[in-house]
Design an enzyme around this catalytic site. Structure first.
Site, PDB file in Angstrom:
ATOM      1  N   CYS A   1     -12.812 -41.736  14.102  1.00 44.48           N
ATOM      2  CA  CYS A   1     -12.678 -40.414  14.728  1.00 44.48           C
ATOM      3  C   CYS A   1     -13.901 -39.554  14.486  1.00 44.48           C
ATOM      4  CB  CYS A   1     -11.477 -39.656  14.183  1.00 44.48           C
ATOM      5  SG  CYS A   1      -9.925 -40.459  14.469  1.00 44.48           S
TER       6      CYS A   1
ATOM      7  N   HIS B   1     -11.792 -44.351  31.223  1.00 40.05           N
ATOM      8  CA  HIS B   1     -13.044 -43.667  31.576  1.00 40.05           C
ATOM      9  C   HIS B   1     -13.154 -43.536  33.095  1.00 40.05           C
ATOM     10  CE1 HIS B   1     -14.167 -46.040  27.812  1.00 40.05           C
ATOM     11  NE2 HIS B   1     -14.148 -44.782  27.418  1.00 40.05           N
TER      12      HIS B   1
ATOM     13  N   CYS C   1      -5.181 -42.860   9.068  1.00 44.34           N
ATOM     14  CA  CYS C   1      -5.515 -42.101  10.265  1.00 44.34           C
ATOM     15  C   CYS C   1      -4.480 -42.454  11.336  1.00 44.34           C
ATOM     16  CB  CYS C   1      -6.911 -42.493  10.746  1.00 44.34           C
ATOM     17  SG  CYS C   1      -7.162 -42.104  12.488  1.00 44.34           S
TER      18      CYS C   1
ATOM     19  N   HIS D   1      -6.179 -44.566  14.250  1.00 44.74           N
ATOM     20  CA  HIS D   1      -6.775 -45.883  14.011  1.00 44.74           C
ATOM     21  C   HIS D   1      -5.978 -46.756  13.046  1.00 44.74           C
ATOM     22  CE1 HIS D   1     -10.161 -43.616  15.720  1.00 44.74           C
ATOM     23  NE2 HIS D   1     -10.488 -44.785  16.229  1.00 44.74           N
TER      24      HIS D   1
ATOM     25  N   LYS E   1      -8.708 -53.186  22.312  1.00 38.49           N
ATOM     26  CA  LYS E   1      -9.415 -54.460  22.284  1.00 38.49           C
ATOM     27  C   LYS E   1      -8.575 -55.505  21.557  1.00 38.49           C
ATOM     28  CE  LYS E   1     -14.393 -53.945  22.244  1.00 38.49           C
ATOM     29  NZ  LYS E   1     -15.512 -53.786  21.339  1.00 38.49           N
TER      30      LYS E   1
HETATM   31  O1  ME8 Z   1     -14.097 -39.056  22.879  1.00 35.99           O
HETATM   32  N1  ME8 Z   1      -6.388 -43.017  29.481  1.00 35.99           N
HETATM   33  O2  ME8 Z   1     -15.570 -40.454  23.956  1.00 35.99           O
HETATM   34  P1  ME8 Z   1     -14.636 -41.666  24.399  1.00 35.99           P
HETATM   35  C1  ME8 Z   1      -7.028 -42.020  30.092  1.00 35.99           C
HETATM   36  N2  ME8 Z   1     -17.606 -39.106  23.012  1.00 35.99           N
HETATM   37  N3  ME8 Z   1      -8.274 -41.617  29.761  1.00 35.99           N
HETATM   38  C2  ME8 Z   1      -8.887 -42.248  28.771  1.00 35.99           C
HETATM   39  C3  ME8 Z   1      -8.267 -43.306  28.069  1.00 35.99           C
HETATM   40  C4  ME8 Z   1      -6.950 -43.682  28.465  1.00 35.99           C
HETATM   41  N4  ME8 Z   1      -6.285 -44.685  27.906  1.00 35.99           N
HETATM   42  N5  ME8 Z   1      -9.122 -43.736  27.132  1.00 35.99           N
HETATM   43  C5  ME8 Z   1     -10.248 -42.981  27.243  1.00 35.99           C
HETATM   44  C6  ME8 Z   1     -15.226 -39.356  23.227  1.00 35.99           C
HETATM   45  N6  ME8 Z   1     -10.117 -42.094  28.246  1.00 35.99           N
HETATM   46  C7  ME8 Z   1     -16.389 -38.418  22.928  1.00 35.99           C
HETATM   47  C8  ME8 Z   1     -16.317 -37.268  23.920  1.00 35.99           C
HETATM   48  S1  ME8 Z   1     -17.240 -35.006  24.956  1.00 35.99           S
HETATM   49  C9  ME8 Z   1     -18.247 -33.800  24.440  1.00 35.99           C
HETATM   50  C10 ME8 Z   1     -17.371 -36.224  23.725  1.00 35.99           C
HETATM   51  C11 ME8 Z   1     -11.143 -41.153  28.714  1.00 35.99           C
HETATM   52  O3  ME8 Z   1     -15.552 -42.720  24.887  1.00 35.99           O
HETATM   53  C12 ME8 Z   1     -10.669 -39.717  28.605  1.00 35.99           C
HETATM   54  O4  ME8 Z   1     -11.468 -38.918  29.420  1.00 35.99           O
HETATM   55  O5  ME8 Z   1     -13.675 -41.995  23.337  1.00 35.99           O
HETATM   56  C13 ME8 Z   1     -10.950 -39.417  27.144  1.00 35.99           C
HETATM   57  O6  ME8 Z   1     -10.922 -38.041  26.851  1.00 35.99           O
HETATM   58  C14 ME8 Z   1     -12.308 -40.034  27.013  1.00 35.99           C
HETATM   59  O7  ME8 Z   1     -12.251 -41.221  27.836  1.00 35.99           O
HETATM   60  C15 ME8 Z   1     -12.702 -40.377  25.600  1.00 35.99           C
HETATM   61  O8  ME8 Z   1     -13.886 -41.111  25.672  1.00 35.99           O
END
Ligand code: ME8
Length: 633
Positions: free
Chosen positions: A132, A24, A146, A149, A301
């Protein structure tokens, strides 16, 4: 302001079922770095991030925590909101899907799409993965599970509302072909186009309230709430005031979405077709980056390897962390995070190259000119090297930013820093200072170096805002209010007479300490498995044909093996074995593990080893010479 100089950048809105981690942080810091760059370039920037708070997954997480969804989402959303300023993220707005204005906009769009005839009521049965938040088709499942997961989805059958996504399939294909940059880098554009080769199914966009209440109500049927993706994607237009807000008209056509590869499908397919149906123009670009893995494994995790951005900030400093993220990932490709690599970057790029340049130049000015910037005399040939390098870097910074190749931006900046370091060595200010004729060369050389520091501060500002300020403070430019590229387009912005003061070292060197291995535990067995399950692991004898260290890695060795076929595996054995000791050795390899990339090298299998009695590793081997490719039973 020039009408075209507008830039709107978004990050995904993050789910609040987990606390923020390095993934993130990466996307959001990229958004910040881009925002700072475009502001420097005179653009009117709007930068938005936020949290995604509805749906099964969140309701379930709240339940597990014995909290109401409201108090749970308030709490975790605040963790994200409060994190960003601590990472120097300058978002203009933080959106939550539980915000009232968002709920209104989602209902407005639903009604609009419904009224246009693109939503119908129907029955659907399918494999649903809660992780998902979507139905999977049979062909998408891997061994009935899946693929993300590794859990078996539930079979669900219910009446629901559907969005006629299929109606827009041909339009979307045409649009992607006509706008080659729409989804970038190219590999993700190809991924979406490949997906669009199959007939698109309509999208189920509702959930009955009997099953889920934590969502936005369908405006014409109070028995249903909308599907979380339909709700979430709309955040990108809510945040700038769709439908009536003036910011919508200003920013939408310049919208740049940043996401990772995990959510290409909703962004590359659902969202453009939703926009089309709602009569809203498409976003400008979908910019997709790869995944951060940790020490070459997926972060999770359960593996206990989740990297927290604030831990790294506290340990190594924020600017070093931001620099590392942008320098080590090639936007679009996966990258492996390790503290060791971060420390290496700090010591070489930041302490050695940048930090030393600043401290040497400032110290020389203090010594030779009592802390005043000297007035330069006529430039000579030697000076052209540094002025030309500056112009080249400025051009490249602007070009590479537009191409999203942030690592190249930094490489180019470091080329300039190295030219400046070389300029010191070649011009030997310490020798010039002893010159009885005092030809004026010393003034010119120090002046040019001070100007180089000014430029360097501007160059690094989007990535390392605090460092940029610290440099300006040391060279008498503490009162610069804004960093603007226009202020570094011509050589000579630093004024003779400005007061130079020594500051603390920008980046003290750090030492990498490997965490102590935990003392060996008592015998703890994993849960029992069936004979059949063991049979799924394909163990083979492999003979090592070639071996070499993986560049830049302290642990990894690349092995070419014969396991019945010739292939490459990567193993973390470099601290225990030399490559030449490995050649000719017979080892045991799991050959049907999913291939993975370790430090950029694809590994097609894993060798077996255990802890050696005296520490380190011991390879599993044989007491007689076995046959390469033979099954190990
Ligand atoms: O998918 N490496 O939220 P999310 C790089 N709520 N970036 C990463 C990552 C990693 N290992 N893990 C997560 C969702 N990200 C939805 C999105 S948008 C309308 C709704 C980052 O909390 C990256 O930006 O699972 C990824 O696309 C996002 O967190 C997924 O966040």
């Amino acid at each position: 302001m020039n009408a075209q100089k507008v830039f709107y950048v978004t990050t995904p809105i993050y789910y609040v079922n987990a606390s923020p981690h390095i993934g993130h942080a990466y996307t959001t810091i990229v958004g910040d770095v881009m925002s700072r760059f475009y502001r420097m370039s005179g653009y009117d920037v709007f930068f938005m991030t936020g949290t995604d708070e509805h749906g099964d997954k969140i309701a379930e997480a709240a339940r597990k925590n014995n909290e109401t969804p409201k108090s749970f989402t308030d709490r975790i959303s605040a963790q994200f909101r409060n994190l960003w300023p601590q990472l120097a993220v300058t978002n203009d707005y933080f959106i939550r899907t539980t915000d009232e204005n968002h709920v209104r906009t989602v209902q407005y769009i639903l009604q609009k799409v419904y009224d246009s005839g693109d939503i119908y009521f129907g029955e659907y049965g399918g494999h649903y993965c809660v992780g998902c938040e979507r139905f999977y088709t049979e062909t998408e499942l891997v061994d009935g599970k899946c693929p993300d997961h590794q859990t078996e989805p539930e079979f669900r059958k219910e009446s629901n509302y559907f969005f006629k996504m299929s109606k827009y399939q041909q339009w979307l294909i045409g649009y992607i072909h006509d706008n080659p940059d729409f989804i970038r880098p190219e590999r993700y554009r190809n991924e979406v186009l490949a997906f669009l080769q199959q007939p698109l199914e309509d999208l189920c966009i509702s959930r009955p309230k009997t099953r889920l209440t934590w969502g936005i109500e369908i405006p014409w049927n109070k028995e249903y709430v909308t599907y979380v993706w339909f709700d979430a994607l709309i955040n990108y237009v809510t945040g700038i005031g769709y439908p009536d807000g003036k910011d919508f008209g200003k920013y939408w056509a310049a919208s740049e979405h940043l996401i990772a590869k995990d959510i290409v499908k909703p962004h590359g397919i659902y969202w453009p077709t939703m926009l089309k149906s709602a009569g809203i123009g498409p976003y400008k670009n979908l910019n997709v980056h790869g995944y951060w893995n940790v020490d070459a494994s997926k972060m999770s995790k359960s593996l206990g390897n989740v990297v927290r951005p604030l831990d790294l900030k506290d340990k190594y400093g924020l600017d070093a962390f931001r620099y590392f993220l942008l320098r080590d990932m090639v936007f679009g490709l996966d990258s492996s995070f390790s503290e060791e690599a971060l420390v290496q970057r700090i010591n070489s790029d930041l302490a050695n190259d940048l930090g030393n340049l600043v401290s040497r130049v400032v110290a020389m000015d203090v010594k030779y000119f009592k802390g005043k910037v000297p007035a330069p005399k006529a430039a000579d040939e030697a000076d052209r090297k540094i002025t030309e390098a500056a112009a080249k870097t400025l051009g490249e910074v602007e070009q590479f930013f537009r191409e999203l190749t942030f690592h190249k931006v930094l490489i180019s900046i470091w080329e300039f820093i190295n030219v400046a370091n070389k300029y010191i060595v070649e011009n030997e200010p310490w020798t010039l200072a002893k010159d009885p004729a005092k030809s004026g060369r010393l003034e010119t050389v120090i002046y040019n170096l001070m100007e180089s520091l000014r430029l360097t501060a501007y160059f690094v500002y989007p990535f390392m805002p605090d460092t940029a300020r610290k440099i300006l403070d040391q060279i008498g430019l503490a009162d610069v209010k804004e960093f603007r590229f226009d202020d570094i387009r011509s050589w000579g912005g630093i004024k003779p007479g400005a007061a130079v003061t020594r500051g603390e070292a920008l980046f003290p060197r750090v030492e990498y300490k490997k965490e102590e291995e935990a003392p060996s535990k008592k015998f703890e067995m994993l849960p029992e498995i069936a004979w059949d399950d063991f049979g799924k692991i394909d163990l083979r004898v492999a003979k090592v044909m070639e071996a070499e260290a993986v560049p830049k890695s302290a642990k990894l060795m690349k092995l070419k093996i014969d396991c019945g076929e010739v292939r490459t595996i990567v193993a973390g054995i470099l601290q225990d074995y030399k490559p030449e000791e490995m050649v000719g050795r017979s080892i045991v390899v799991v050959v049907n593990l999913k291939p993975t990339k370790l430090m950029g090298v694809e590994s097609r299998g894993m060798l077996l080893a255990t802890d050696a009695e005296k520490g380190g590793l011991a390879l599993v081997g044989f007491d007689k010479e076995p046959v390469p490719g033979g099954k190990v039973r």
